[in-house]
Design an enzyme around this catalytic site. Sequence first.
Site: not given
Length: 475
Positions: A17, A115
């Site tokens: 991520h 994110d």
Amino acid sequence: MAKTTHIAVIPSPGFSHLVPILEFTKRLVTNHPNFHITCIIPSLGSPPNSSKSYLQTIPPNINSIFLPPINKHDLPQGAYPGVIIQLTVTLSLPSIHQALKSLNSKAPLVALIADSFAFEALDFAKEFNSLSYLYFPSSAMNLSLSLHLVKLDEEVSCEYKDLQEPIKLQGCVPIHGRDLPAPTKMRSNDAYKKFLQRAKSMYFFDGILCNSFLELESGAIKALEEKGHHENGKKISIFPVGPITQKGSSASSNDVDEFECLKWLKNQPQNSVLYVSFGSGGTLSLRQINELAYGLELSDQRFLWVLRAPSDSVSADYFEDANVDPLKFLPKGFLERTKEKGLVLASWAPQVEVLKQSSVGGFLSHCGWNSILESIQEGVPIVAWPLFAEQAMNAVMLSDGLEVAIRLKFEDDEIVEKEKIAKVVKCLMEGEEGKGIRERMKVLKDGAAKALKDDGSSIQTLSYLANQWENFGGI
């Protein structure tokens, strides 16, 4: 001289991520050097070495701050990775707020980008008069599902896997409920509730940056843009800025020359090697490792296999690597019998560089989105072996929609047997179907390159965003 525009970026924990959102910031500052970005990184336990070494590659106008790590014992043991990731961010919110407050006191933050698992941090945007953007590191098809999920949740009473008809998302290949992302498997559990919470949040940001591109998912992207997903009278703005990968920034040429596996690949015939890897966190059981080994041997194809130690959890290595030699779990005599055709690596390979080699003719992959984009950029066709997260959905898109992959079909918890593995591998590497897949993948490779040219769709989208941010005068 152009004034400096300041942005804060908040990834979620986990190397897979961290990389996509930071690669986005690299592209932004490369194309628009007047931007300065601070990356505020939540972590679970000590930051992994992979993240620390990766952060040494970022340019000087991107700073990084590691927040105080969250203690693993404060989180539920054995929970689904997505739940752990999101809870880590939730517990880090006070530290995130403090970091943003400190940054904003020195220079106004024009935008916050988080994110998708770190979406709660975007609630701070209004306090700092900043714009808020979600960075969605997956496909436009997955984004379409997330935006449709709120309605689906209201309309469907049974488990999604029990639906008789496939779900039809606008501009996407139809998908059966059993192939939806792993958190949707049991609607009563915490993983699904958090997935739905993330989906509902998407309607309240100034925009969503999606790691895809027009030439790859034109139907899904156009449907998202046209429909706009009006909710409470608000139109969602979607910005396709992909493909965002480590291509072009993964290693210097000097570093690359040192890898033995690349020297080995350079000595193999063109399109002859199957690269086998299940990503930075995917693992197989001991029995499945044995079947895969025998399947590769039975296929009689050259292979480069990145092997991790076995586990009964498919996502066991998502947060940390096992400190054991995985090669000792291979069938007896396997390495000796296959030494002329195969190479097995323990836990890691320089994937971007591996896929660049002309000898690599196929990729047996877990279908994580980062790996898919890297494979597309090098034109390498795929054997799809999804393990967790949204990987089954990606596999459907690749095999049924784009027809650039052959999918290994199996039920949850089923052991894929060696004969089935060998058949699919031979089909991709030698068969007529494999030739067609290779040609279609070449078209996607050209499309990816086109999107990243100065006048390409994704670079133009990025320039539009940069212009918006440069001229932003506050909320």
